[in-house]
Design a protein around this motif. Sequence first.
Motif, PDB file in Angstrom:
ATOM      1  N   ASP A 225     -20.429   8.584 -11.834  1.00 15.73           N
ATOM      2  CA  ASP A 225     -19.047   9.063 -11.821  1.00 15.73           C
ATOM      3  C   ASP A 225     -18.404   8.775 -10.467  1.00 15.73           C
ATOM      4  O   ASP A 225     -17.237   8.361 -10.386  1.00 15.73           O
ATOM      5  N   ALA A 226     -19.148   8.969  -9.388  1.00 12.30           N
ATOM      6  CA  ALA A 226     -18.610   8.749  -8.046  1.00 12.30           C
ATOM      7  C   ALA A 226     -18.227   7.280  -7.842  1.00 12.30           C
ATOM      8  O   ALA A 226     -17.207   6.969  -7.204  1.00 12.30           O
ATOM      9  N   GLN A 227     -19.031   6.370  -8.376  1.00 12.68           N
ATOM     10  CA  GLN A 227     -18.721   4.947  -8.232  1.00 12.68           C
ATOM     11  C   GLN A 227     -17.443   4.575  -8.995  1.00 12.68           C
ATOM     12  O   GLN A 227     -16.599   3.827  -8.491  1.00 12.68           O
ATOM     13  N   ILE A 228     -17.315   5.110 -10.219  1.00 12.01           N
ATOM     14  CA  ILE A 228     -16.106   4.822 -11.001  1.00 12.01           C
ATOM     15  C   ILE A 228     -14.884   5.419 -10.317  1.00 12.01           C
ATOM     16  O   ILE A 228     -13.827   4.778 -10.219  1.00 12.01           O
ATOM     17  N   ALA A 229     -15.038   6.649  -9.819  1.00 10.49           N
ATOM     18  CA  ALA A 229     -13.924   7.297  -9.114  1.00 10.49           C
ATOM     19  C   ALA A 229     -13.494   6.476  -7.908  1.00 10.49           C
ATOM     20  O   ALA A 229     -12.297   6.340  -7.625  1.00 10.49           O
ATOM     21  N   GLN A 230     -14.445   5.914  -7.183  1.00 15.78           N
ATOM     22  CA  GLN A 230     -14.094   5.110  -6.008  1.00 15.78           C
ATOM     23  C   GLN A 230     -13.368   3.832  -6.406  1.00 15.78           C
ATOM     24  O   GLN A 230     -12.391   3.428  -5.747  1.00 15.78           O
ATOM     25  N   ALA A 231     -13.803   3.196  -7.491  1.00 15.02           N
ATOM     26  CA  ALA A 231     -13.120   1.982  -7.950  1.00 15.02           C
ATOM     27  C   ALA A 231     -11.680   2.275  -8.353  1.00 15.02           C
ATOM     28  O   ALA A 231     -10.794   1.429  -8.188  1.00 15.02           O
ATOM     29  N   ILE A 232     -11.453   3.500  -8.853  1.00 13.84           N
ATOM     30  CA  ILE A 232     -10.102   3.894  -9.261  1.00 13.84           C
ATOM     31  C   ILE A 232      -9.265   4.300  -8.054  1.00 13.84           C
ATOM     32  O   ILE A 232      -8.135   3.821  -7.873  1.00 13.84           O
ATOM     33  N   ASP A 233      -9.805   5.169  -7.224  1.00  9.58           N
ATOM     34  CA  ASP A 233      -9.009   5.818  -6.173  1.00  9.58           C
ATOM     35  C   ASP A 233      -9.054   5.100  -4.827  1.00  9.58           C
ATOM     36  O   ASP A 233      -8.150   5.285  -4.003  1.00  9.58           O
ATOM     37  N   ARG A 234     -10.104   4.319  -4.595  1.00  4.52           N
ATOM     38  CA  ARG A 234     -10.236   3.618  -3.301  1.00  4.52           C
ATOM     39  C   ARG A 234     -10.517   2.139  -3.570  1.00  4.52           C
ATOM     40  O   ARG A 234     -11.442   1.538  -3.042  1.00  4.52           O
ATOM     41  N   SER A 235      -9.672   1.579  -4.425  1.00  5.87           N
ATOM     42  CA  SER A 235      -9.905   0.218  -4.909  1.00  5.87           C
ATOM     43  C   SER A 235      -9.845  -0.818  -3.795  1.00  5.87           C
ATOM     44  O   SER A 235     -10.592  -1.805  -3.816  1.00  5.87           O
ATOM     45  N   SER A 236      -8.988  -0.623  -2.803  1.00 10.65           N
ATOM     46  CA  SER A 236      -8.914  -1.593  -1.693  1.00 10.65           C
ATOM     47  C   SER A 236     -10.237  -1.660  -0.938  1.00 10.65           C
ATOM     48  O   SER A 236     -10.676  -2.740  -0.517  1.00 10.65           O
ATOM     49  N   LEU A 237     -10.882  -0.513  -0.777  1.00 12.49           N
ATOM     50  CA  LEU A 237     -12.188  -0.473  -0.115  1.00 12.49           C
ATOM     51  C   LEU A 237     -13.230  -1.235  -0.921  1.00 12.49           C
ATOM     52  O   LEU A 237     -14.043  -1.988  -0.366  1.00 12.49           O
ATOM     53  N   VAL A 238     -13.203  -1.056  -2.243  1.00 15.74           N
ATOM     54  CA  VAL A 238     -14.161  -1.755  -3.108  1.00 15.74           C
ATOM     55  C   VAL A 238     -13.937  -3.262  -3.028  1.00 15.74           C
ATOM     56  O   VAL A 238     -14.898  -4.047  -2.962  1.00 15.74           O
ATOM     57  N   LEU A 239     -12.672  -3.702  -2.997  1.00 16.79           N
ATOM     58  CA  LEU A 239     -12.397  -5.142  -2.872  1.00 16.79           C
ATOM     59  C   LEU A 239     -12.868  -5.679  -1.530  1.00 16.79           C
ATOM     60  O   LEU A 239     -13.436  -6.772  -1.448  1.00 16.79           O
ATOM     61  N   ALA A 240     -12.618  -4.907  -0.479  1.00 20.55           N
ATOM     62  CA  ALA A 240     -13.020  -5.355   0.859  1.00 20.55           C
ATOM     63  C   ALA A 240     -14.530  -5.525   0.965  1.00 20.55           C
ATOM     64  O   ALA A 240     -15.033  -6.394   1.686  1.00 20.55           O
TER      65      ALA A 240
END
Length: 660
Positions: A225-240
């Motif tokens: 759940d935490a990983q999905i939440a991060q992809a949704i809410d902190r997507s720029s960080l995931v792309l970086a």
Amino acid sequence: MYRAKFATKWMVGLLFSAGALSFAVTPAVIAQTDAAVIQGNVGDQDATFLALRDASRANKTDKVEVLASVLSNYDIPSYVDYYRLKPRIKDLVAPEPEIREYLARYDGTAIADRLRNDWLLELGKAGIWNTFDQQYPLFALDDDTQLKCYALTSKALKGVNVADDARALLTTPKDFGAGCTDLIGTLAQNGQFSQADVWFQVRQAIESGYGGVARRMAPFMDATDAQIAQAIDRSSLVLARGPGADRVSHELFIIALGRVAKNDPSQAAAALTASADQLKASERSLGWAQIALPAALKLDPQAVDYWRAAQGAPLSQDGYQWSVRSALRAGDWKLVRTSIEAMPQPLRDDPTWVYWLGRSLMADGRNEQAQKLFQSIADQTNFYGQLSLEELGQKIVITESPALITPLELAPMQKNAGFQRAFRFFDMGLRFEGTREWNWELRKMTDRQLLAAAEFARQSDVLDRMVNTSDRTKVEVDFNQRFPSPHRDIMTANTTALGLDMAWVYGVIRQESRFVKTARSHVGASGLMQLMPATARFVARKVGVIGFTADQVNDVDINIMLGTNYLSMVLNDLDGSLPMATAAYNAGPGRPRTWRSTLPGSVEGAIFAETIPFNETRGYVKNVLSNATYYAALFERRPQSLKARLGSVAPKGFTISALP
């Protein structure tokens, strides 16, 4: 309607002592109960009934019992009993025999079917499958997506392979609820859904703006759940961070691309391009699809290039449709055709895509195939049926009216108990309940019976039911019922003074209010022409209405005067374009100007209408202009062209010489 201003503890106490209730009522319960006590006055009874409805919806069981008990002689007992029972359906508090007794007592009624719907939801949630399986086939409307999901879950638990049915059903995340996420979990756990299936559902939910639905799927997949939440809410960080090396990281990266693209498609495109060599070809296609949809919704000219790069990716329903819309705006008829041909068959069969596939075939010189497609929908009285008729070289005409309804045909409608309940609800301002009762009675009617019911609605001055009922006929079509024109004297005076097309104004009213004079939308628009308070005040000031007050907006004369003036203003402001002015009436005048500004050049009005990025406004424009074409045919008694009404739309100041 009247609400009694007082109730005495003495009268409530009398009810208890007479054995009307079987539970202890405390002073607190009495105090919280509405002060409407029945004294033989229908208005007071209606007020109590409305209080009962509100208490039931709020699950205030004690208050429900007090109010229901003073309605023992109310003239709609099925609803009193429903509101009394409904709060106890939740979590199956009510005993099963009591529920079954209600269903038997009111068998065949709309409200009994509604209660069965409520019960089935609780049975599915509790996993009581034997009772669910016995009751579900008895649910007549079968219009609840969650129940369909529970039904598939029940089959899957018995070993039936339902994966294909589930994929076809699970297309609209806003309708999912717990029943559909549970279905996804069941299929993932028993091997009928692969991880790719689950990830598709996650992407689809996030794409639609339902991140909470996506996160509820975390237990069924190889991500937290935490990983999905991060992809949704902190997507720029995931792309970086980049795609990483494993499957989960790649999937989260793809989701993050879509999230970033909602604000800046070019940034997401740059991130995908930079990481392309770390992804498989299929993953790159998914990534471009995630970027293409938000770009398309922004009417970004680059969207069509993103869709080309996404070829072969599994798409959501919105994805399939917007890939076509982007191609239409770009004038890429080959991409229009291949995108429609890639759609699942049920979506491809929609008249919208039948028509545009025909047009793409025409552009490719395959006229005979195109003509067959147009012929397949040209008998439909809707936007694309009308356009298809014109592609076949014909115009829109009004067919001869069917034979008049006889008194013998009308009599059963006048005696219909469901229709009488509908009118009672309409009188109380309960249009949802009234419409449910009315529509329930129409389900198995023939064309002649539908026309008779519509005539009964006309005679009862319930024009919205007349229109909607008559719209259901298949062979016998009465255009006078479907397209009424009340208040002609007022309308003629206003449209003539403004030089406005009266057919267009009636087309707007038919779509806005269905001629319900007191209609009020959830956002506060009022009256026949559904004017917002601020708009009404603005127009009143512009045309010099002295002493205008908000309550005047429901006066028919004033509503039509203000509404027609506002239509005239937006039409003049938007260069006389009916598609743009119609869009402006629904979405505000600024948005159509923005949508027009992104066009690559002049496009058909039909393309402009189909590529409006707001679902409501897109449907609204098509329906209004379809309505207006039929109204013009009725008023002028000569063939009409929807294409002529649509015209073309181009960016402000565009000329042919501006083309490269």
